[in-house]
Design a protein around this motif. Structure first.
Motif, short mmCIF file in Angstrom:
data_model
loop_
_atom_site.label_atom_id
_atom_site.label_comp_id
_atom_site.label_asym_id
_atom_site.label_seq_id
_atom_site.Cartn_x
_atom_site.Cartn_y
_atom_site.Cartn_z
N GLY A 134 -161.86 -47.28 -50.52
CA GLY A 134 -163.05 -46.83 -51.24
C GLY A 134 -163.13 -47.41 -52.63
O GLY A 134 -164.19 -47.83 -53.09
N GLN A 137 -164.09 -51.05 -52.23
CA GLN A 137 -165.51 -51.18 -51.92
C GLN A 137 -166.37 -50.85 -53.13
O GLN A 137 -167.38 -51.51 -53.39
N VAL A 239 -175.14 -36.45 -51.25
CA VAL A 239 -174.84 -37.05 -49.95
C VAL A 239 -174.83 -35.93 -48.92
O VAL A 239 -173.89 -35.14 -48.87
N LEU A 301 -175.85 -42.23 -42.32
CA LEU A 301 -174.78 -42.29 -43.31
C LEU A 301 -173.67 -43.22 -42.86
O LEU A 301 -173.18 -44.06 -43.63
N SER A 305 -172.83 -46.77 -44.68
CA SER A 305 -171.50 -46.98 -45.25
C SER A 305 -170.82 -48.20 -44.65
O SER A 305 -170.11 -48.93 -45.34
N THR A 306 -171.07 -48.46 -43.35
CA THR A 306 -170.49 -49.63 -42.70
C THR A 306 -171.10 -50.92 -43.24
O THR A 306 -170.40 -51.91 -43.48
N GLY A 309 -171.18 -50.10 -47.81
CA GLY A 309 -170.10 -49.46 -48.53
C GLY A 309 -170.55 -48.21 -49.27
O GLY A 309 -171.40 -47.45 -48.78
N VAL A 310 -169.97 -47.98 -50.46
CA VAL A 310 -170.24 -46.77 -51.22
C VAL A 310 -171.71 -46.67 -51.60
O VAL A 310 -172.31 -45.59 -51.53
N GLY A 312 -174.23 -47.76 -50.01
CA GLY A 312 -174.99 -47.36 -48.83
C GLY A 312 -174.93 -45.87 -48.59
O GLY A 312 -175.92 -45.25 -48.18
N VAL A 313 -173.76 -45.26 -48.84
CA VAL A 313 -173.62 -43.81 -48.68
C VAL A 313 -174.53 -43.08 -49.66
O VAL A 313 -175.20 -42.10 -49.31
N ALA A 316 -178.21 -43.72 -48.56
CA ALA A 316 -178.54 -43.58 -47.14
C ALA A 316 -179.64 -42.55 -46.91
O ALA A 316 -180.57 -42.79 -46.13
#
Length: 343
Positions: A134, A137, A239, A301, A305-306, A309-310, A312-313, A316
């Motif tokens: 994490g 990323q 989130v 989510l 994240s895939t 990464g962070v 994107g979370v 999302a």
């Protein structure tokens, strides 16, 4: 016969060129993913500013004046909060960073010789690797999105520009669409912007409520650093689904250092708070926003994240809100209209 052959050859070549062009465009977009996320982050920030400006605009105030009042007001509010609670929050967050490793060690020591010991060892290793990944990323996201002061300044300026003249950028986006589709796309953009503003406004209220409830409940129970835990819970509540679960982990670990009973009370408090948020706060503040299916939100989510990464979370849920509304406006309603019986 020769003319047909030439036509087929030209078609094949045209298809190859088109495929190569699409591949190049996709590669360029993938390389610019950090910039695209930065732009979308500015759009989300502009929606927050627009939500704060709405009461002033309804009273007939010019947009530039309403924007100036909101920006100055938010700046003064953040500065006041920082002066009033900044040192205390910083000290509690620093205390959290020193207390959490000790809390994890105490939990492992108490579980030694029990059937849960191998499970805790594996959980510790996985948590460590996830934390390292994490951090890595997050570093890549900071570099790609612009962790420098210049790019942060660009994000703030982009928010203000988008909020100052949204019609200019909306019109420019519509010009990229075919003429016959512009009217439908304009309605879809308006609907998605409205849904995003309602969702963000409600989410910010829910985050504040969750942070206050967690901080007060942890203080009443006697868990160390309640203000820091409340801040973490409020921020991570942005989130959906995953954030509240992550926020509960440090609170339960610190509560367990006090006593197992305190940890049990903390767990009960988090469950009650999540029930209050899910059944009272969220329906109350999100009654005018789009209702997202939980399964769609959860898988979005994981997908974000895939891919990103962070960052994107964090983005999302807003991306899902916009995607959900656009698909509904541009595809679902059109399909329903096409299937309606002709009178």
């Amino acid at each position: 016969m020769q003319s047909t052959y030439r036509h087929q050859t030209f078609t094949e070549k045209a298809m190859i060129v088109l495929a190569l062009a699409l591949a190049v465009v996709a590669l360029v977009l993938w390389k610019l993913v950090g910039l695209l996320l930065l732009i979308f982050g500015a759009v989300v920030g502009a929606c927050i500013l627009q939500t704060c400006m709405t009461p002033l605009l309804k009273r007939g105030m010019p947009r530039w004046l309403a924007l100036m009042i909101v920006v100055v007001g938010l700046t003064l509010l953040l500065a006041g909060i920082s002066l009033a609670f900044g040192s205390q929050v910083a000290s509690e967050l620093e205390a959290l960073t020193s207390l959490l490793p000790d809390a994890w060690e105490q939990l492992q020591e108490r579980l030694q010789g029990t059937p849960l010991e191998p499970l805790m060892d594996n959980a510790g290793e996985r948590a460590g690797s996830m934390f390292e990944n994490g951090i890595a990323q997050f570093g890549m996201v900071v570099v790609s999105m612009g962790g420098s002061l210049v790019n942060f300044f660009a994000l703030i300026v982009g928010m203000i520009y988008f909020a100052a003249q949204p019609s200019v950028y909306r019109h420019g986006l519509l010009l990229l669409a075919p003429i016959k589709s512009r009217s439908k796309l304009a309605d879809a953009l308006d609907a998605s912007g409205k849904a995003l503003r309602f969702w963000l406004g409600g989410q910010l209220v829910a985050m504040a409520g969750t942070g206050i409830l967690v901080g007060v409940s942890m203080w009443l129970i006697g868990v160390p650093a309640p203000l820091g835990l409340g801040l973490i819970a409020g921020v991570l509540d942005f989130v959906p689904l995953v954030g509240p679960l992550i926020a509960a982990v440090p609170a339960l670990l610190l509560a367990y250092t006090v006593s197992p009973q305190t940890a049990l009370f903390a767990l009960i408090a988090y469950v009650i708070i999540q029930q209050i948020e899910g059944n009272v706060l969220q329906p109350l503040v999100q009654q005018h926003a789009v209702s997202l299916p939980p399964a769609m939100l959860l898988f979005s989510l994981f997908a974000a994240s895939t891919l990103f990464g962070v960052a994107g979370v964090l983005l999302a849920a807003p991306l899902t809100v916009i995607g959900f509304v656009l698909i509904n406006e541009l595809y679902v309603q059109r399909e329903e209209g096409d299937q309606s019986p002709v009178e």
